[in-house]
Motif scaffolding. Structure first.
Motif, PDB file in Angstrom:
ATOM      1  N   ASP A   1     -51.133 -15.325  49.293  1.00  0.00           N
ATOM      2  CA  ASP A   1     -50.982 -14.182  48.384  1.00  0.00           C
ATOM      3  C   ASP A   1     -52.335 -13.548  48.050  1.00  0.00           C
ATOM      4  OD1 ASP A   1     -49.490 -12.377  46.923  1.00  0.00           O
ATOM      5  OD2 ASP A   1     -49.606 -13.542  45.076  1.00  0.00           O
ATOM      6  N   VAL A   2     -53.136 -13.345  49.097  1.00  0.00           N
ATOM      7  CA  VAL A   2     -54.447 -12.728  48.928  1.00  0.00           C
ATOM      8  C   VAL A   2     -54.253 -11.223  48.825  1.00  0.00           C
ATOM      9  CG1 VAL A   2     -56.726 -12.368  49.935  1.00  0.00           C
ATOM     10  CG2 VAL A   2     -55.573 -14.569  50.197  1.00  0.00           C
ATOM     11  N   ALA A   3     -54.708 -10.655  47.719  1.00  0.00           N
ATOM     12  CA  ALA A   3     -54.524  -9.223  47.480  1.00  0.00           C
ATOM     13  C   ALA A   3     -55.365  -8.412  48.460  1.00  0.00           C
ATOM     14  CB  ALA A   3     -54.907  -8.869  46.047  1.00  0.00           C
ATOM     15  N   ARG A   4     -54.767  -7.397  49.025  1.00  0.00           N
ATOM     16  CA  ARG A   4     -55.479  -6.499  49.929  1.00  0.00           C
ATOM     17  C   ARG A   4     -56.092  -5.349  49.144  1.00  0.00           C
ATOM     18  NH1 ARG A   4     -54.608  -6.882  55.290  1.00  0.00           N
ATOM     19  NH2 ARG A   4     -55.134  -4.684  55.553  1.00  0.00           N
ATOM     20  N   THR A   5     -57.311  -5.011  49.494  1.00  0.00           N
ATOM     21  CA  THR A   5     -57.972  -3.861  48.886  1.00  0.00           C
ATOM     22  C   THR A   5     -57.913  -2.707  49.877  1.00  0.00           C
ATOM     23  OG1 THR A   5     -59.493  -5.310  47.699  1.00  0.00           O
ATOM     24  CG2 THR A   5     -60.119  -2.997  47.883  1.00  0.00           C
ATOM     25  N   PRO A   6     -57.042  -1.747  49.632  1.00  0.00           N
ATOM     26  CA  PRO A   6     -56.933  -0.652  50.606  1.00  0.00           C
ATOM     27  C   PRO A   6     -58.219   0.164  50.654  1.00  0.00           C
ATOM     28  CG  PRO A   6     -55.692  -0.138  48.602  1.00  0.00           C
ATOM     29  CD  PRO A   6     -56.150  -1.560  48.482  1.00  0.00           C
ATOM     30  N   GLY A   7     -58.636   0.489  51.872  1.00  0.00           N
ATOM     31  CA  GLY A   7     -59.834   1.311  52.013  1.00  0.00           C
ATOM     32  C   GLY A   7     -59.577   2.711  51.490  1.00  0.00           C
ATOM     33  N   CYS A   8     -60.504   3.223  50.727  1.00  0.00           N
ATOM     34  CA  CYS A   8     -60.374   4.598  50.235  1.00  0.00           C
ATOM     35  C   CYS A   8     -61.739   5.270  50.277  1.00  0.00           C
ATOM     36  CB  CYS A   8     -59.774   4.647  48.835  1.00  0.00           C
ATOM     37  SG  CYS A   8     -60.878   4.135  47.521  1.00  0.00           S
ATOM     38  N   SER A   9     -61.703   6.583  50.418  1.00  0.00           N
ATOM     39  CA  SER A   9     -62.935   7.375  50.472  1.00  0.00           C
ATOM     40  C   SER A   9     -62.869   8.464  49.414  1.00  0.00           C
ATOM     41  CB  SER A   9     -63.113   8.004  51.854  1.00  0.00           C
ATOM     42  OG  SER A   9     -63.271   7.004  52.839  1.00  0.00           O
ATOM     43  N   LEU A  10     -64.016   8.678  48.758  1.00  0.00           N
ATOM     44  CA  LEU A  10     -64.106   9.678  47.692  1.00  0.00           C
ATOM     45  C   LEU A  10     -65.067  10.785  48.106  1.00  0.00           C
ATOM     46  CD1 LEU A  10     -64.609   7.244  44.656  1.00  0.00           C
ATOM     47  CD2 LEU A  10     -62.447   8.096  45.560  1.00  0.00           C
ATOM     48  N   ILE A  11     -64.715  12.008  47.753  1.00  0.00           N
ATOM     49  CA  ILE A  11     -65.607  13.136  47.952  1.00  0.00           C
ATOM     50  C   ILE A  11     -65.463  14.067  46.760  1.00  0.00           C
ATOM     51  CG2 ILE A  11     -63.907  14.422  49.325  1.00  0.00           C
ATOM     52  CD1 ILE A  11     -66.337  15.565  50.922  1.00  0.00           C
ATOM     53  N   GLU A  12     -66.553  14.604  46.302  1.00  0.00           N
ATOM     54  CA  GLU A  12     -66.568  15.429  45.092  1.00  0.00           C
ATOM     55  C   GLU A  12     -66.533  16.902  45.457  1.00  0.00           C
ATOM     56  OE1 GLU A  12     -69.187  15.452  40.946  1.00  0.00           O
ATOM     57  OE2 GLU A  12     -70.032  14.674  42.813  1.00  0.00           O
ATOM     58  N   HIS A  13     -65.692  17.661  44.732  1.00  0.00           N
ATOM     59  CA  HIS A  13     -65.624  19.112  44.946  1.00  0.00           C
ATOM     60  C   HIS A  13     -65.152  19.781  43.659  1.00  0.00           C
ATOM     61  CE1 HIS A  13     -65.003  23.033  46.686  1.00  0.00           C
ATOM     62  NE2 HIS A  13     -63.693  22.982  46.469  1.00  0.00           N
ATOM     63  N   ARG A  14     -65.924  20.759  43.197  1.00  0.00           N
ATOM     64  CA  ARG A  14     -65.598  21.521  41.984  1.00  0.00           C
ATOM     65  C   ARG A  14     -65.307  20.609  40.794  1.00  0.00           C
ATOM     66  NH1 ARG A  14     -61.776  26.473  44.315  1.00  0.00           N
ATOM     67  NH2 ARG A  14     -63.475  27.557  45.434  1.00  0.00           N
ATOM     68  N   ASN A  15     -66.230  19.740  40.527  1.00  0.00           N
ATOM     69  CA  ASN A  15     -66.157  18.838  39.371  1.00  0.00           C
ATOM     70  C   ASN A  15     -64.929  17.932  39.387  1.00  0.00           C
ATOM     71  OD1 ASN A  15     -68.533  19.975  38.319  1.00  0.00           O
ATOM     72  ND2 ASN A  15     -67.363  21.606  37.339  1.00  0.00           N
ATOM     73  N   LYS A  16     -64.391  17.704  40.571  1.00  0.00           N
ATOM     74  CA  LYS A  16     -63.241  16.823  40.693  1.00  0.00           C
ATOM     75  C   LYS A  16     -63.481  15.856  41.841  1.00  0.00           C
ATOM     76  CE  LYS A  16     -58.211  16.771  41.327  1.00  0.00           C
ATOM     77  NZ  LYS A  16     -57.003  17.591  41.608  1.00  0.00           N
ATOM     78  N   ILE A  17     -63.048  14.609  41.665  1.00  0.00           N
ATOM     79  CA  ILE A  17     -63.192  13.594  42.705  1.00  0.00           C
ATOM     80  C   ILE A  17     -61.886  13.528  43.497  1.00  0.00           C
ATOM     81  CG2 ILE A  17     -63.601  11.162  43.178  1.00  0.00           C
ATOM     82  CD1 ILE A  17     -65.146  11.073  40.518  1.00  0.00           C
ATOM     83  N   HIS A  18     -61.976  13.759  44.792  1.00  0.00           N
ATOM     84  CA  HIS A  18     -60.809  13.727  45.675  1.00  0.00           C
ATOM     85  C   HIS A  18     -60.802  12.393  46.405  1.00  0.00           C
ATOM     86  CE1 HIS A  18     -59.963  18.116  45.243  1.00  0.00           C
ATOM     87  NE2 HIS A  18     -61.246  18.108  44.940  1.00  0.00           N
TER      88      HIS A  18
END
Length: 626
Positions: free
Chosen positions: A487-504
Motif C-alpha cells: 500500500d505504498v502511496a504513489r505520487t503522481p508527476g505534475c508540472s507547474l507553469i505560471e501565467h497571469r498571476n495564476k499557477i497552471h
C-alpha cells in the motif's frame, strides 16, 4: 594556590571581572568560573567558604557544560544551602536535564523540600527541550495527582512542544482537551503552540480552525498559521493569509517574510516571489541579511539565478550564510565552476565554511561532472577546514562517483563510512546503479532501502526502472505488485507553469485544463517539427511491457510536455519558459525540450527535484549529465 579571602559580594563580582577584563572566550571563561567557585587547591580538595549568594551560584550553574561540573556545583549547593532557595534547586534540575542526565534530575527534584508550580514547570520544560515526552507526561501526572497542583499555560505549552517534537498526536489531543476543560484555551501563547503542533502533524484543518477562532491573534499567531500553511504546501492560501494580515494593519516581521519566501521557493514561481520581494523593499526590510538571503534563495529556486547574483552583489556585508546560499544556488543550477569560485572567495574573505557550505559545494561538483574537484574538497574539508564529514557529504560523494561511472568506488566508500549509512546514501547508490545499468547491485541496494523505509515509493520506482531498462519485465512487474501489496502511496508527476498571476498545473494525460484542445494541437505540432530534425521518442522510459506504438502514446502526454505546449501558446515570443516538476524529469522529456528550444528559438528552464535544466539552442546546461 593560596586561598584568597573574598567576601560574598567580591566573590560574585569576580565572575564578571574575569570575562570582561581578560576578554576570555566562552570555554576558557567557564573553566575559570568553576575554578573560582570551587577554589581547588593543589591536592584538588574543595576549600570551605562560609556561604554563597544567589548571583554566584546562578553564574556557576550557567557555566556548567558537563556532568562532572554539574556534580561539583551540586555538591557545594547541597553542603551550603540544602536547597532552601528553591530557585537554585530549579536551575540545577534544569541543568541536569540540559546535559541529558534525566535520572539525576528526577532524584534531585525529589530531594527538594520546597516544590511549587514553578518548580514543576521547570522540570517539565527541561524534559520538553530534550524531546523527552514520557518524562514530561510522568512529571505532569505526578504534579496533578500526587501534589494536587493544577497546571497553568506554561505547563501545557511545554508538553505541547514535546508532542510536536515527537509527532505524538494522541497526547497532543489530550492536552488540547485539557486546555479546553481548564479554561486555558484562552491563553494566546498556548493556542499558538497548538497551531504549530497540528500544522506540523499535518492536521491543517484543525490548525486553521484554532486560528480562525482566536478573537485577537498576535503577530506570532499570524506567523504560525502562515508557517504551517507553507509547510503543508498550501502556498496560495498562505499568501492570502498574508494579504489579510496586511489589511488589518498587522506589521510582518522577519519570520513572516522568511516563511512566505520559503513557500515561493518550494513551488518555484517567480511572480509570487516578486510580490513578496516588492513588499520587502517597500517596508525597508531588504537591509535585513536573513531576509535578503531568503530572497536570494527563492529567486535561485524559481529559475532566476541572474536575479540571485544581482542581489548578492548588492549585499553590503554578506555573511557565511549568504555566501553558502549563493553556492547552493549555483549547485542547484548545475554551475559547478561558479560554485567553486564562490567558495574560494568565501575563504579569501576570512570566513570559515561549515557543513552546509560543503554539502552545496559537493553537490555542485556532482551535478557538473567535476569528480576530481569533488574528491579533493571531500578530502580537505576536515584536514584543512575542520568540518567532519556527515551523512549528507557521503551522499553527495556517492552520487558524484556514481554519475562518473565509478560504481565500485561509490560502494567501497559506503563500506568505509564511520557511521551507519542512511536512506540518502543508499538512495544515491541506487541512482548510480540506474545510471550504470547494474541490475544485481541495484536489487541489493533497493532491499536495504525497503528495510529502512518500506513506504518510500521512489525506491520502488527506481528499481522498477532499472529492471525495465534491462528488459526484465517480469521483475519490474513484481516490484509494482509489491508496491500495491505494501500500500505504498504513489505520487503522481505534475508540472507547474505560471501565467497571469495564476499557477497552471498539469498531470500526465491531463484534459482538465480549459485550453486542452489547443494544448494538444500545439503538442502535435511540436512533435511533427522536432521529428523532422531528428527527434525520436525514448520509449525505454516507459516502465511497462506494451507495444511500441502504445509506449509512444503514453510518453508523449507527460506533464512537462503539456506544460511546455501551454507555455508556448500563452507567452510572448522570446520570453523564457519556466516549468517546475515535482519528480525527476524523464529522459524523453529532457530530449524533447532540447529539440523544442532549437525549433522554437526559446530558452526553456525546467526544475525537477534534483536540479535546474536550462535548455537553449538544442543543448541543456547539464550536458546530459543529471
Amino acid at each position: 594556590m593560596p586561598r584568597i579571602p573574598l567576601g560574598i559580594s567580591q566573590f560574585s563580582v569576580t565572575f564578571c571581572y574575569y570575562r570582561s577584563f581578560f576578554n576570555l572566550n566562552k570555554s576558557t571563561y567557564n573553566q575559570q568560573l568553576l575554578y573560582l567557585f570551587t577554589f581547588i587547591n593543589p591536592e584538588r580538595k574543595l576549600c570551605n567558604l562560609p556561604s554563597y549568594d544567589t548571583r554566584s551560584l546562578i553564574s556557576a550553574i550557567n557555566s556548567c557544560s558537563s556532568i562532572s561540573s554539574c556534580k561539583t556545583i551540586h555538591a557545594r549547593i547541597f553542603k551550603s544551602l540544602n536547597y532552601e532557595d528553591g530557585f537554585i534547586g530549579d536551575r540545577l534540575v534544569s541543568l541536569y536535564t540540559k546535559v541529558g542526565f534525566f535520572e539525576y534530575a528526577w532524584n534531585l527534584f525529589d530531594e527538594m523540600p520546597k516544590k511549587d508550580l514553578v518548580s514543576w514547570n521547570s522540570l517539565i520544560s527541561g524534559f520538553s527541550r530534550k524531546g523527552e515526552l514520557n518524562y514530561c507526561l510522568n512529571s505532569f501526572h505526578r504534579m496533578r495527582f500526587e501534589m494536587g497542583l493544577e497546571p497553568n499555560e506554561v505547563s501545557l505549552i511545554s508538553i505541547v512542544s514535546a508532542c510536536t517534537e515527537m509527532a505524538a498526536s494522541f497526547e497532543g489531543n489530550y492536552i488540547h482537551g485539557l486546555a479546553i476543560k481548564t479554561g486555558l484555551i484562552i491563553e494566546i501563547k498556548l493556542v499558538n503552540s497548538l497551531i504549530n503542533m497540528y500544522g506540523k502533524l499535518g492536521y491543517l484543518d484543525i490548525a486553521r480552525r484554532l486560528f480562525d477562532a482566536m478573537p485577537k491573534p498576535n503577530l506570532v499567531s499570524w506567523n504560525s498559521i502562515i508557517m504551517v500553511l507553507v509547510q503543508n504546501g498550501v502556498y496560495i492560501e498562505a499568501l492570502e493569509v498574508f494579504k489579510l494580515m496586511r489589511r488589518i494593519d498587522i506589521k510582518p516581521d522577519q519570520a513572516t517574510m522568511v516563511s512566505l519566501l520559503q513557500g515561493c521557493g518550494d513551488i518555484g514561481v517567480t511572480k509570487l516571489a516578486e510580490v513578496v520581494h516588492g513588499y520587502i523593499l517597500s517596508a525597508g526590510l531588504d537591509e535585513n541579511i536573513t531576509i535578503a538571503t531568503a530572497v536570494l534563495s527563492v529567486y535561485a529556486k524559481s529559475g532566476r539565478l541572474d536575479a540571485s547574483c544581482v542581489l548578492f552583489r548588492e549585499m553590503k556585508n554578506p555573511d557565511r550564510i549568504a555566501w553558502t546560499a549563493m553556492i547552493g544556488g549555483y549547485a542547484f543550477h548545475g554551475y559547478g565552476r561558479e560554485a567553486i569560485m564562490c567558495f574560494d572567495q568565501l575563504v579569501e574573505r576570512g570566513m570559515k565554511p561549515d557543513h552546509v557550505t560543503f554539502t552545496h559545494l559537493l553537490s555542485a561538483c556532482s551535478h557538473s561532472g567535476l569528480a576530481k574537484e569533488g574528491k579533493r574538497y571531500f578530502e580537505i574539508m576536515y584536514s584543512v577546514y575542520g568540518v567532519e564529514p556527515r551523512l549528507d557529504h557521503y551522499s553527495c560523494m556517492v552520487d558524484l562517483l556514481g554519475r562518473s561511472a565509478c560504481l565500485k568506488d561509490a560502494y567501497e566508500l559506503i563500506k568505509r563510512m564511520p557511521m551507519e549509512p542512511n536512506h540518502g546514501v543508499w538512495g544515491a547508490l541506487l541512482n548510480a546503479c540506474r545510471i550504470c545499468n547494474n541490475v544485481e547491485l541495484g536489487k541489493e541496494v533497493a532491499e536495504r532501502l525497503f528495510a529502512l523505509d518500506p513506504s518510500d515509493r521512489r525506491n520502488y520506482v527506481m528499481l522498477s526502472s532499472i529492471y525495465a531498462a534491462a528488459g526484465h519485465w517480469k521483475e519490474a512487474s513484481k516490484v509494482r505488485a509489491l508496491m500495491k501489496e505494501r500500500d505504498v502511496a504513489r505520487t503522481p508527476g505534475c508540472s507547474l507553469i505560471e501565467h497571469r498571476n495564476k499557477i497552471h498545473r498539469f498531470v500526465v494525460g491531463d484534459r482538465s485544463h480549459p485550453e486542452t484542445i489547443r494544448i494538444y494541437l500545439k503538442l502535435e505540432e511540436l512533435l511533427r517539427k522536432i521529428q523532422n530534425i531528428g527527434y525520436e521518442p525514448k520509449t525505454e522510459f516507459v516502465l511497462h511491457d506494451v507495444d511500441e506504438d502504445v509506449k509512444e502514446d503514453m510518453i508523449k502526454e507527460h506533464s512537462e510536455k503539456l506544460a511546455l505546449a501551454f507555455g508556448l501558446l500563452v507567452t510572448e515570443e522570446g520570453l523564457p519558459l519556466v516549468i517546475t516538476k515535482n519528480i525527476r524529469i524523464c529522459g524523453d522529456c529532457h530530449n524533447m525540450a532540447k529539440f523544442v528550444s532549437l525549433t522554437e528559438d526559446r530558452v526553456i528552464i525546467i526544475r525537477d527535484v534534483k536540479r535546474f535544466h536550462h535548455f537553449a539552442d538544442g543543448l541543456c546546461s547539464c550536458g546530459d549529465y543529471w
